[in-house]
Design a protein around this motif. Structure first.
Motif: not given
Length: 351
Positions: A54-60, A98-99, A102-106
């Protein structure tokens, strides 16, 4: 392939971690280490880092260079209390949303999602000339020991295997959260031209399973009773049909799904293909453990389904996956398999 594996320290996740590494993949393994799953003050095992999906920055940060995500992180169980609903929504549904963002951003476009047979609710039944899925059983029938669904003639209905085309009718809080995960994943796949394979696990068991907790599977609960010198207590009449699939087969299915993307959103039953009753599960375990025979109690849990048996044909056709361990073999082995020393404690947190 470089794979992000969430829930990597869990019962199923730890087996997937080993299987992916054995197949030559580079695994970035993460887990939040919730006390409900790992015990109080548990620390990540070697090779696993602590991370909240649930932590977007950590996932990024962790998704850089990732080719695919194997999403196992979830709060599990049948929903022991209505008070568990926020935990399921917060960890399973918000965490998945949230995951996916983040996958979309990555620009990571392939997800293998751990889903569950519970999304179907009740299984499928045969009443010539059609198959159908009945509504919930009444408390009056359950109280009087009438556990089977019945045809209009009054005859008990026989089950027939359910396939992935069945409607989703969740009947527990946990099931509702798994359906929501699938819906988020389907919408994400459509919006981003990505691929999602949703693996609908049936009853998973095997070594390293958590010991008896309110959120344990029935095989572990029976194991705990036998180890305590007690008889396994079987609900209803013990004739409830299920499919028990060994965790090593679950891990193999995840490896296959990661290396064979199926577009755009493909749900698959992951099951042994060898139905067994709950009474038979208890008897196999008791016999293998040289313990007391099971006791059929006639008790029931509100919301439990009568029968849910899978058709694994689609997974075989699309992934080439076939389970290799039958319940008779695997459960006899499980009677003496090592279990997790640290049981989960109390209800899961959602904050």
């Amino acid at each position: 392939m470089r794979v992000l594996l969430t829930g990597a320290a869990g019962f199923i996740g730890s087996h997937i971690h080993r299987a992916l590494a054995a197949a030559g993949h580079e695994v970035i393994a993460v887990d939040l280490m919730l006390p409900a799953a790992h015990g109080v003050d548990a620390t990540p095992p070697p090779g696993v880092r602590r991370l909240d999906v649930r932590d977007p920055e950590a996932l990024d940060a962790v998704l850089r260079g990732i080719d695919a995500v194997c999403h196992q992180a979830a709060v599990v169980g049948a929903g022991v209390s209505a008070q568990d609903a926020p935990a399921y929504a917060a960890h399973n549904d918000l965490g998945t949303a949230v995951l996916l963002a983040a996958m979309d951003r990555a620009h990571c476009r392939h997800l293998v999602l751990a889903s569950s047979m519970v999304v179907y609710g009740e299984g499928r039944y045969r009443d010539t000339p059609i198959d159908f899925i009945p509504g919930p059983r009444s408390r009056a029938d359950l109280d009087s020991g009438l556990f089977d669904h019945r045809a209009p003639t009054g005859e008990p209905l026989d089950w027939t295997p359910i396939d992935e085309s069945a409607a989703l009718r969740p009947r527990s809080l946990y099931a509702a959260s798994k359906v929501a995960q699938e819906h988020y994943a389907l919408a994400w796949a459509t919006a981003t031209a990505s691929t999602v394979t949703a693996l609908r696990y049936h009853n998973v068991y095997g070594d390293d399973m958590p010991r008896d907790t309110p959120y344990s599977g029935v095989a572990a609960i029976f194991r705990s009773a036998l180890e305590a010198g007690e008889s396994p207590r079987v609900f209803e009449d013990g004739r409830q049909a299920r499919d028990f699939v060994h965790v090593r087969d679950i891990a193999a299915a995840n490896v296959a799904a990661l290396t064979h993307p199926l577009a755009p959103f493909t749900p698959l039953n992951i099951a042994s293909g060898h139905p067994v009753t709950i009474g038979e599960v208890a008897t196999i375990l008791a016999t293998a453990a040289h313990g007391k025979p099971p006791v059929v109690t006639g008790d029931y849990r509100s919301g439990d389904v009568r029968h849910i048996v899978a058709s694994p044909e689609k997974a075989h056709r699309t992934l080439g996956f076939t389970a290799t361990i039958t319940p008779q073999q695997g459960l006899a082995e499980f009677a003496h398999a090592p279990l997790r020393a640290a049981a989960g404690v109390g209800a899961p947190t959602w904050r």
